[in-house]
Design a protein around this motif. Structure first.
Motif, PDB file in Angstrom:
ATOM      1  N   LEU A   1       0.646  -1.157  -0.058  1.00  0.00           N
ATOM      2  CA  LEU A   1      -0.018   0.074   0.031  1.00  0.00           C
ATOM      3  C   LEU A   1       0.896   1.290  -0.001  1.00  0.00           C
ATOM      4  O   LEU A   1       0.359   2.201  -0.346  1.00  0.00           O
ATOM      5  CB  LEU A   1      -0.821  -0.014   1.237  1.00  0.00           C
ATOM      6  N   ASN A   2       2.025   1.192   0.428  1.00  0.00           N
ATOM      7  CA  ASN A   2       3.093   2.315   0.480  1.00  0.00           C
ATOM      8  C   ASN A   2       3.842   2.664  -0.645  1.00  0.00           C
ATOM      9  O   ASN A   2       4.809   3.480  -0.602  1.00  0.00           O
ATOM     10  CB  ASN A   2       3.792   2.351   1.673  1.00  0.00           C
ATOM     11  N   GLU A   3       3.720   1.980  -1.763  1.00  0.00           N
ATOM     12  CA  GLU A   3       4.383   2.088  -2.911  1.00  0.00           C
ATOM     13  C   GLU A   3       3.331   2.219  -4.264  1.00  0.00           C
ATOM     14  O   GLU A   3       2.418   1.576  -4.192  1.00  0.00           O
ATOM     15  CB  GLU A   3       5.525   1.048  -3.192  1.00  0.00           C
ATOM     16  N   LYS A   4       3.762   2.615  -5.147  1.00  0.00           N
ATOM     17  CA  LYS A   4       2.952   3.143  -6.407  1.00  0.00           C
ATOM     18  C   LYS A   4       3.434   1.609  -7.335  1.00  0.00           C
ATOM     19  O   LYS A   4       4.459   1.515  -7.850  1.00  0.00           O
ATOM     20  CB  LYS A   4       3.373   4.124  -7.395  1.00  0.00           C
ATOM     21  N   PRO A   5       2.469   0.773  -7.685  1.00  0.00           N
ATOM     22  CA  PRO A   5       2.848  -0.316  -8.422  1.00  0.00           C
ATOM     23  C   PRO A   5       2.772  -0.205  -9.912  1.00  0.00           C
ATOM     24  O   PRO A   5       2.295   0.992 -10.601  1.00  0.00           O
ATOM     25  CB  PRO A   5       1.284  -1.249  -8.391  1.00  0.00           C
ATOM     26  N   GLN A   6       3.381  -0.921 -10.568  1.00  0.00           N
ATOM     27  CA  GLN A   6       4.061  -0.766 -12.094  1.00  0.00           C
ATOM     28  C   GLN A   6       3.185  -1.885 -12.795  1.00  0.00           C
ATOM     29  O   GLN A   6       3.280  -3.065 -12.270  1.00  0.00           O
ATOM     30  CB  GLN A   6       5.415  -0.612 -12.200  1.00  0.00           C
ATOM     31  N   LEU A   7       2.518  -1.654 -13.850  1.00  0.00           N
ATOM     32  CA  LEU A   7       1.906  -2.499 -14.388  1.00  0.00           C
ATOM     33  C   LEU A   7       2.822  -3.642 -14.972  1.00  0.00           C
ATOM     34  O   LEU A   7       2.269  -4.734 -15.056  1.00  0.00           O
ATOM     35  CB  LEU A   7       1.351  -1.850 -15.739  1.00  0.00           C
ATOM     36  N   GLU A   8       4.173  -3.412 -15.255  1.00  0.00           N
ATOM     37  CA  GLU A   8       4.996  -4.436 -15.787  1.00  0.00           C
ATOM     38  C   GLU A   8       5.171  -5.300 -14.688  1.00  0.00           C
ATOM     39  O   GLU A   8       5.334  -6.695 -14.893  1.00  0.00           O
ATOM     40  CB  GLU A   8       6.203  -3.769 -16.201  1.00  0.00           C
TER      41      GLU A   8
ATOM     42  N   MET B   1      -5.482   2.502  -5.579  1.00  0.00           N
ATOM     43  CA  MET B   1      -5.865   3.573  -4.725  1.00  0.00           C
ATOM     44  C   MET B   1      -6.945   3.430  -3.786  1.00  0.00           C
ATOM     45  O   MET B   1      -6.773   4.136  -2.737  1.00  0.00           O
ATOM     46  CB  MET B   1      -6.114   4.613  -5.952  1.00  0.00           C
ATOM     47  N   GLN B   2      -7.978   2.747  -4.207  1.00  0.00           N
ATOM     48  CA  GLN B   2      -9.089   2.639  -3.186  1.00  0.00           C
ATOM     49  C   GLN B   2      -8.433   1.923  -1.777  1.00  0.00           C
ATOM     50  O   GLN B   2      -8.875   2.332  -0.806  1.00  0.00           O
ATOM     51  CB  GLN B   2     -10.160   1.680  -3.890  1.00  0.00           C
ATOM     52  N   LEU B   3      -7.828   0.915  -2.028  1.00  0.00           N
ATOM     53  CA  LEU B   3      -7.132   0.344  -0.875  1.00  0.00           C
ATOM     54  C   LEU B   3      -6.393   1.249  -0.042  1.00  0.00           C
ATOM     55  O   LEU B   3      -6.629   1.284   1.274  1.00  0.00           O
ATOM     56  CB  LEU B   3      -6.185  -0.921  -1.271  1.00  0.00           C
ATOM     57  N   ARG B   4      -5.639   2.128  -0.517  1.00  0.00           N
ATOM     58  CA  ARG B   4      -4.779   3.111   0.022  1.00  0.00           C
ATOM     59  C   ARG B   4      -5.272   3.936   0.799  1.00  0.00           C
ATOM     60  O   ARG B   4      -5.240   4.190   2.114  1.00  0.00           O
ATOM     61  CB  ARG B   4      -4.034   3.643  -1.019  1.00  0.00           C
ATOM     62  N   LEU B   5      -6.649   4.288   0.423  1.00  0.00           N
ATOM     63  CA  LEU B   5      -7.527   5.386   0.934  1.00  0.00           C
ATOM     64  C   LEU B   5      -8.285   4.863   2.028  1.00  0.00           C
ATOM     65  O   LEU B   5      -8.582   5.696   3.095  1.00  0.00           O
ATOM     66  CB  LEU B   5      -8.270   6.128  -0.305  1.00  0.00           C
TER      67      LEU B   5
ATOM     68  N   ARG C   1      -6.238   8.162  15.177  1.00  0.00           N
ATOM     69  CA  ARG C   1      -5.770   9.333  15.437  1.00  0.00           C
ATOM     70  C   ARG C   1      -4.461   9.636  14.998  1.00  0.00           C
ATOM     71  O   ARG C   1      -3.606  10.332  15.654  1.00  0.00           O
ATOM     72  CB  ARG C   1      -5.720   9.710  17.099  1.00  0.00           C
ATOM     73  N   VAL C   2      -3.933   9.031  13.934  1.00  0.00           N
ATOM     74  CA  VAL C   2      -2.725   9.125  13.230  1.00  0.00           C
ATOM     75  C   VAL C   2      -2.920  10.393  12.563  1.00  0.00           C
ATOM     76  O   VAL C   2      -4.124  10.771  11.866  1.00  0.00           O
ATOM     77  CB  VAL C   2      -2.317   8.017  12.205  1.00  0.00           C
ATOM     78  N   HIS C   3      -2.121  11.319  12.805  1.00  0.00           N
ATOM     79  CA  HIS C   3      -2.118  12.823  11.859  1.00  0.00           C
ATOM     80  C   HIS C   3      -2.227  12.804  10.502  1.00  0.00           C
ATOM     81  O   HIS C   3      -1.441  11.675   9.644  1.00  0.00           O
ATOM     82  CB  HIS C   3      -1.034  13.535  12.415  1.00  0.00           C
ATOM     83  N   PRO C   4      -2.864  13.287   9.726  1.00  0.00           N
ATOM     84  CA  PRO C   4      -3.105  13.252   8.226  1.00  0.00           C
ATOM     85  C   PRO C   4      -1.714  13.179   7.256  1.00  0.00           C
ATOM     86  O   PRO C   4      -1.332  12.507   6.522  1.00  0.00           O
ATOM     87  CB  PRO C   4      -4.013  14.234   7.734  1.00  0.00           C
TER      88      PRO C   4
ATOM     89  N   LEU D   1       2.481   9.933   4.624  1.00  0.00           N
ATOM     90  CA  LEU D   1       3.734   9.545   4.469  1.00  0.00           C
ATOM     91  C   LEU D   1       3.689   7.877   4.678  1.00  0.00           C
ATOM     92  O   LEU D   1       4.547   7.208   4.134  1.00  0.00           O
ATOM     93  CB  LEU D   1       4.639  10.153   5.411  1.00  0.00           C
ATOM     94  N   GLN D   2       2.891   7.328   5.527  1.00  0.00           N
ATOM     95  CA  GLN D   2       2.996   5.712   5.722  1.00  0.00           C
ATOM     96  C   GLN D   2       2.412   5.219   4.299  1.00  0.00           C
ATOM     97  O   GLN D   2       2.880   3.925   4.310  1.00  0.00           O
ATOM     98  CB  GLN D   2       2.036   5.564   6.862  1.00  0.00           C
ATOM     99  N   LEU D   3       1.679   5.630   3.750  1.00  0.00           N
ATOM    100  CA  LEU D   3       1.193   5.196   2.525  1.00  0.00           C
ATOM    101  C   LEU D   3       1.653   5.731   1.191  1.00  0.00           C
ATOM    102  O   LEU D   3       1.416   5.311   0.178  1.00  0.00           O
ATOM    103  CB  LEU D   3      -0.457   5.542   2.487  1.00  0.00           C
ATOM    104  N   GLY D   4       2.897   6.242   1.380  1.00  0.00           N
ATOM    105  CA  GLY D   4       3.716   6.858   0.133  1.00  0.00           C
ATOM    106  C   GLY D   4       2.992   7.883  -0.654  1.00  0.00           C
ATOM    107  O   GLY D   4       3.621   7.972  -1.751  1.00  0.00           O
ATOM    108  N   PHE D   5       2.323   8.774   0.128  1.00  0.00           N
ATOM    109  CA  PHE D   5       1.701   9.933  -0.472  1.00  0.00           C
ATOM    110  C   PHE D   5       2.681  11.038  -0.091  1.00  0.00           C
ATOM    111  O   PHE D   5       2.873  11.777   0.714  1.00  0.00           O
ATOM    112  CB  PHE D   5       0.369  10.447  -0.114  1.00  0.00           C
ATOM    113  N   TYR D   6       3.791  11.290  -1.163  1.00  0.00           N
ATOM    114  CA  TYR D   6       4.661  12.331  -0.960  1.00  0.00           C
ATOM    115  C   TYR D   6       4.360  13.629  -1.309  1.00  0.00           C
ATOM    116  O   TYR D   6       4.863  14.600  -1.097  1.00  0.00           O
ATOM    117  CB  TYR D   6       6.195  11.948  -1.231  1.00  0.00           C
TER     118      TYR D   6
END
Length: 266
Positions: A168-175, A205-209, A219-222, A227-232
């Motif tokens: 969930l914390n990284e962007k998957p590649q189709l390859e 993306m649905q799983l990450r959200l 109560r984890v800060h937004p 950051l935990q989910l790889g949204f930089y």
């Protein structure tokens, strides 16, 4: 009388635009590529192969290369998404065989309509991986390989879904997903969408959200949840969360923290 094209986009020979017309017409003409349109509003009268048909909002029109056609637009504003797809694109997907002849004319096809509109939306976002997936989805609907799913497809897609849940914390590649599944990227996107209702990257993306919502409930800060989910990119996280949850992560966290639960949580 008016005719205009806006939001024009070109990528690897594929052209996509939004066309608005009123009381005007396209004279008889042809194209070198496939032309696929999603009609958004108004009424278009089409001449194709000696026959006249009408296209309305929610319908799809498809023209093969070299097909002679013309259009007459109603006085009410006609709006449609138009995609010009090179023959080589479909030929490559089919293993460099001859470009196929597609079904042609005016159709009620909700899945293809959605695929066209989604490609139009993603085309302007600049995400190459997501654009590639949308193109594969669009081509899958065009080729309409709607034969029954192959035996073992369910298990293959289950493995891909589990991989997406575990990353969930990284962007998957189709390859990478295609290699895991042991099938081509085209068949991965097509089969995954058939079985789940969403292409793999949107599913991820649905799983990450949904995981983000769980973290906010804890109560984890937004910012930390992002950051935990790889949204930089915070704006990306906020916009994606709002689109699915109907509110921003910060506002959601504030409401969850209230002593009286006045915020509906699905």
């Amino acid at each position: 009388m008016s005719l205009s094209s806006s939001d024009w986009f070109s990528h690897n020979g594929i052209e996509c635009s939004r066309v608005n017309a009123s009381g005007s017409r396209f004279p008889r003409h042809l194209h070198d590529e496939y032309v696929i349109c999603a009609n958004l509003s108004g009424r278009e009268e089409i001449w194709l192969d000696g026959k006249v048909k009408e296209a309305f909002a929610g319908q799809v029109t498809i023209y093969n290369p070299s097909a002679i056609q013309s259009s007459q637009f109603s006085q009410d504003t006609v709006s449609f998404v138009s995609i010009h797809l090179p023959q080589s694109t479909l030929s490559q997907l089919l293993g460099n065989t001859a470009a196929p002849a597609l079904r042609e004319g005016v159709f009620n096809d909700a899945r293809l309509f959605q695929a066209i509109c989604r490609f139009d939306a993603v085309a302007r976002q600049g995400d190459e991986t997501l654009l590639e997936q949308q193109l594969l989805w669009l081509c899958g609907e065009l080729l309409d390989d709607s034969a029954s799913l192959q035996q073992g497809d369910v298990q293959i897609i289950h493995q891909v879904k589990q991989f997406l849940r575990d990353h969930l914390n990284e962007k998957p590649q189709l390859e990478v997903l295609a290699q895991l599944a042991g099938i081509s990227k085209y068949h991965l996107v097509r089969r995954f969408t058939q079985l789940t209702g969403l292409p793999p990257l949107q599913y991820h993306m649905q799983l990450r959200l949904h995981r983000a919502r769980e973290l906010l409930r804890q109560r984890v800060h937004p910012l930390d949840a992002a950051l935990q989910l790889g949204f930089y990119d915070q704006s990306h996280f906020i916009n994606a969360f709002r689109k699915v949850m109907g509110t921003t992560p910060h506002h959601y966290a504030q409401q969850i923290a209230l002593p009286q639960n006045k915020f509906p949580v699905a």
